[in-house]
Design a protein around this motif. Sequence first.
Motif, PDB file in Angstrom:
ATOM      1  N   SER A   1     -14.065  13.267  22.469  1.00  0.00           N
ATOM      2  CA  SER A   1     -14.204  14.338  23.466  1.00  0.00           C
ATOM      3  C   SER A   1     -14.701  13.793  24.786  1.00  0.00           C
ATOM      4  CB  SER A   1     -15.171  15.417  22.958  1.00  0.00           C
ATOM      5  OG  SER A   1     -16.479  14.883  22.850  1.00  0.00           O
ATOM      6  N   ILE A   2     -14.302  14.490  25.848  1.00  0.00           N
ATOM      7  CA  ILE A   2     -14.724  14.166  27.208  1.00  0.00           C
ATOM      8  C   ILE A   2     -15.170  15.470  27.845  1.00  0.00           C
ATOM      9  CG2 ILE A   2     -14.026  13.240  29.446  1.00  0.00           C
ATOM     10  CD1 ILE A   2     -11.793  11.709  27.873  1.00  0.00           C
ATOM     11  N   ALA A   3     -16.382  15.464  28.369  1.00  0.00           N
ATOM     12  CA  ALA A   3     -16.931  16.677  28.994  1.00  0.00           C
ATOM     13  C   ALA A   3     -17.483  16.311  30.371  1.00  0.00           C
ATOM     14  CB  ALA A   3     -18.043  17.250  28.122  1.00  0.00           C
ATOM     15  N   HIS A   4     -17.702  17.336  31.187  1.00  0.00           N
ATOM     16  CA  HIS A   4     -18.333  17.120  32.488  1.00  0.00           C
ATOM     17  C   HIS A   4     -19.372  18.199  32.724  1.00  0.00           C
ATOM     18  CE1 HIS A   4     -15.740  20.271  34.217  1.00  0.00           C
ATOM     19  NE2 HIS A   4     -14.748  19.672  33.566  1.00  0.00           N
ATOM     20  N   ASN A   5     -20.275  17.954  33.652  1.00  0.00           N
ATOM     21  CA  ASN A   5     -21.430  18.823  33.851  1.00  0.00           C
ATOM     22  C   ASN A   5     -21.206  19.965  34.847  1.00  0.00           C
ATOM     23  OD1 ASN A   5     -21.352  17.125  36.130  1.00  0.00           O
ATOM     24  ND2 ASN A   5     -23.559  17.312  36.428  1.00  0.00           N
ATOM     25  N   LYS A   6     -20.043  20.087  35.438  1.00  0.00           N
ATOM     26  CA  LYS A   6     -19.789  21.132  36.439  1.00  0.00           C
ATOM     27  C   LYS A   6     -18.892  22.222  35.851  1.00  0.00           C
ATOM     28  CE  LYS A   6     -21.758  19.009  39.956  1.00  0.00           C
ATOM     29  NZ  LYS A   6     -22.872  19.492  40.678  1.00  0.00           N
ATOM     30  N   VAL A   7     -19.182  23.447  36.245  1.00  0.00           N
ATOM     31  CA  VAL A   7     -18.351  24.570  35.839  1.00  0.00           C
ATOM     32  C   VAL A   7     -17.095  24.566  36.703  1.00  0.00           C
ATOM     33  CG1 VAL A   7     -18.233  27.088  35.667  1.00  0.00           C
ATOM     34  CG2 VAL A   7     -20.374  25.904  35.162  1.00  0.00           C
ATOM     35  N   GLY A   8     -15.970  24.843  36.095  1.00  0.00           N
ATOM     36  CA  GLY A   8     -14.721  24.895  36.835  1.00  0.00           C
ATOM     37  C   GLY A   8     -13.690  23.958  36.252  1.00  0.00           C
ATOM     38  N   THR A   9     -12.517  23.979  36.860  1.00  0.00           N
ATOM     39  CA  THR A   9     -11.416  23.143  36.426  1.00  0.00           C
ATOM     40  C   THR A   9     -11.309  21.953  37.365  1.00  0.00           C
ATOM     41  OG1 THR A   9     -10.254  25.076  35.598  1.00  0.00           O
ATOM     42  CG2 THR A   9      -8.938  23.099  35.940  1.00  0.00           C
ATOM     43  N   TYR A  10     -11.316  20.764  36.800  1.00  0.00           N
ATOM     44  CA  TYR A  10     -11.224  19.550  37.590  1.00  0.00           C
ATOM     45  C   TYR A  10     -10.098  18.687  37.044  1.00  0.00           C
ATOM     46  CZ  TYR A  10     -15.767  20.712  39.556  1.00  0.00           C
ATOM     47  OH  TYR A  10     -16.796  21.344  40.207  1.00  0.00           O
ATOM     48  N   ASN A  11      -9.378  18.040  37.936  1.00  0.00           N
ATOM     49  CA  ASN A  11      -8.323  17.113  37.557  1.00  0.00           C
ATOM     50  C   ASN A  11      -8.965  15.732  37.417  1.00  0.00           C
ATOM     51  OD1 ASN A  11      -5.931  15.835  37.056  1.00  0.00           O
ATOM     52  ND2 ASN A  11      -5.198  15.924  39.175  1.00  0.00           N
ATOM     53  N   ILE A  12      -9.370  15.383  36.206  1.00  0.00           N
ATOM     54  CA  ILE A  12     -10.090  14.144  35.957  1.00  0.00           C
ATOM     55  C   ILE A  12      -9.119  13.078  35.469  1.00  0.00           C
ATOM     56  CG2 ILE A  12     -11.862  13.052  34.547  1.00  0.00           C
ATOM     57  CD1 ILE A  12     -13.245  15.798  34.407  1.00  0.00           C
ATOM     58  N   SER A  13      -9.109  11.944  36.177  1.00  0.00           N
ATOM     59  CA  SER A  13      -8.329  10.788  35.768  1.00  0.00           C
ATOM     60  C   SER A  13      -9.315   9.668  35.446  1.00  0.00           C
ATOM     61  CB  SER A  13      -7.388  10.357  36.895  1.00  0.00           C
ATOM     62  OG  SER A  13      -6.684   9.201  36.520  1.00  0.00           O
ATOM     63  N   LEU A  14      -9.167   9.065  34.274  1.00  0.00           N
ATOM     64  CA  LEU A  14     -10.087   8.023  33.839  1.00  0.00           C
ATOM     65  C   LEU A  14      -9.447   6.642  33.957  1.00  0.00           C
ATOM     66  CD1 LEU A  14     -11.399   9.853  30.677  1.00  0.00           C
ATOM     67  CD2 LEU A  14     -12.601   9.575  32.833  1.00  0.00           C
TER      68      LEU A  14
END
Length: 159
Positions: free
Chosen positions: A38-51
């Motif tokens: 799993s990958i999570a982030h600390n901000k509310v909302g939809t983000y286009n995350i590229s790793l």
Amino acid sequence: MKKTIILVLLIVSVISCGPSKTVRTSKKVIKGDWTLNSIAHNKVGTYNISLLNDATKECFEGSDWKFIPNNNTGTYTINDANCNVGERNFIFTIQEIDPATGLYDFLLKPTNEKNKSEDNKGFRLELTQLSETNMTWVQTLNVNGSPFIITMNFTKTIE
């Protein structure tokens, strides 16, 4: 006498420059096969995350990772059919930040199959948890002037 002193100083400098016992132990624990669950982030909302300048968060979830610490190399394989599937190579280094807290920096650099970097870019992640069965990486980025924290959770594949 001078030769003995020089020899002792040389041995001490070689020993002190090597990785700490904690880092050596961590390399033994990380060795083997892992799944990025799993990958999570600390901000509310939809983000286009590229790793790793490679693929989206969704593509990385469920990917398989192999760490070979004796030469600091590894591979990860994207399995999601909706993504650019296949195996990628990397080199890595574990650096102890603070022995009191047990925190480490995990440096990862994508490479080609001959372990050569095409753009010489790497990624610094914080190795916040490592056990025989679980591993957690944290990457902190700056988004609109505030910290954006990405957490990646792995489990070791039982062989």
